[in-house]
Scaffold this motif. Structure first.
Motif, mmCIF file in Angstrom:
data_model
loop_
_atom_site.group_PDB
_atom_site.id
_atom_site.type_symbol
_atom_site.label_atom_id
_atom_site.label_comp_id
_atom_site.label_asym_id
_atom_site.label_seq_id
_atom_site.Cartn_x
_atom_site.Cartn_y
_atom_site.Cartn_z
ATOM 1 N N TRP A 34 -10.110 -9.710 57.816
ATOM 2 C CA TRP A 34 -11.402 -10.286 58.186
ATOM 3 C C TRP A 34 -12.574 -9.672 57.440
ATOM 4 O O TRP A 34 -13.551 -10.357 57.159
ATOM 5 N N LYS A 58 -14.910 -12.063 55.240
ATOM 6 C CA LYS A 58 -14.004 -13.010 54.599
ATOM 7 C C LYS A 58 -14.055 -14.392 55.240
ATOM 8 O O LYS A 58 -13.345 -15.301 54.810
ATOM 9 N N ASN A 59 -14.885 -14.532 56.281
ATOM 10 C CA ASN A 59 -15.075 -15.821 56.928
ATOM 11 C C ASN A 59 -16.556 -16.091 57.121
ATOM 12 O O ASN A 59 -17.381 -15.177 57.170
#
Length: 208
Positions: A34, A58-59
């Protein structure tokens, strides 16, 4: 159906000034599915040397404000690990950076609230804690629902409440709802209702 906000030419005062930050060397401190944590030897816009820790996400963060035709909103309650606190929020989650944010938001609304919406409007783009992270957020207002089965993540123990919009807004203004995306989205919806930027029947319910 999804609508995006109209393009607006930025005013002159929004232009940046001076030099940007620069990184001379960097090292990876931590990495998981993440986030990644980097440490940089950097040069500030003033020329001063600095050490900088940056959390790379990462999101994309997603926030969905579900507005029901009777003037209520759907909220979810859960324990949050970082602050060891309980939080009432609008449905939120994350989506891959290379995927359409609307597609990920629709999934989050199904999973957390058990709702599918016929009407979607993107109303917010934001940077979250931009002094130490590169996390960005997109906020949607959704309405005209049908119920679907919920499918929360294996780590999520969610309560759900459907409350009057004005009550949720007051809770945000007095700090009882403190999640920043929830506060921003409730205020955004109130402003849109006041400015005639929502369907009239829906706006009347939010303002009553």
């Amino acid at each position: 159906m999804s609508q995006k906000p109209p393009e607006r030419h930025p005013p002159a005062w929004l232009r940046p000034h001076g030099r940007p930050w620069s990184s001379t060397t960097s090292r990876l401190v931590y990495d998981n599915p993440w986030i990644r944590l980097e440490e940089h030897q950097a040069a500030a816009p003033t020329g001063a040397a600095a050490i900088y820790g940056v959390v790379r996400f990462k999101n994309l963060a997603l926030a969905i404000l579900p507005l029901h035709e009777d003037g209520t909103v759907s909220l979810v309650g859960q324990h949050r690990f970082p602050l060891a606190d309980y939080s009432w929020e609008i449905p939120e989650g994350g989506g891959p950076l290379d995927r359409d944010p609307l597609e990920s938001a629709q999934r989050e609304l199904r999973e957390e609230a058990g709702l599918e919406a016929a009407q979607w409007r993107e109303v917010l783009r934001a940077q979250l804690s931009n002094s130490v992270t590169d996390e960005r957020a997109v906020g949607f207002i959704a309405w005209d629902f049908r119920p679907v089965p919920k499918a929360p993540d294996a780590t999520e123990d969610l309560a759900q409440a459907r409350v009057p919009f004005r009550e949720a807004l007051e809770c945000a203004l007095c700090g009882q709802i403190s999640d920043m995306l929830s506060v921003a989205m409730l205020l955004r919806a109130y402003h849109m209702a006041r400015e005639g930027a929502l369907p009239p029947a829906l706006a009347r319910q939010l303002l009553s």
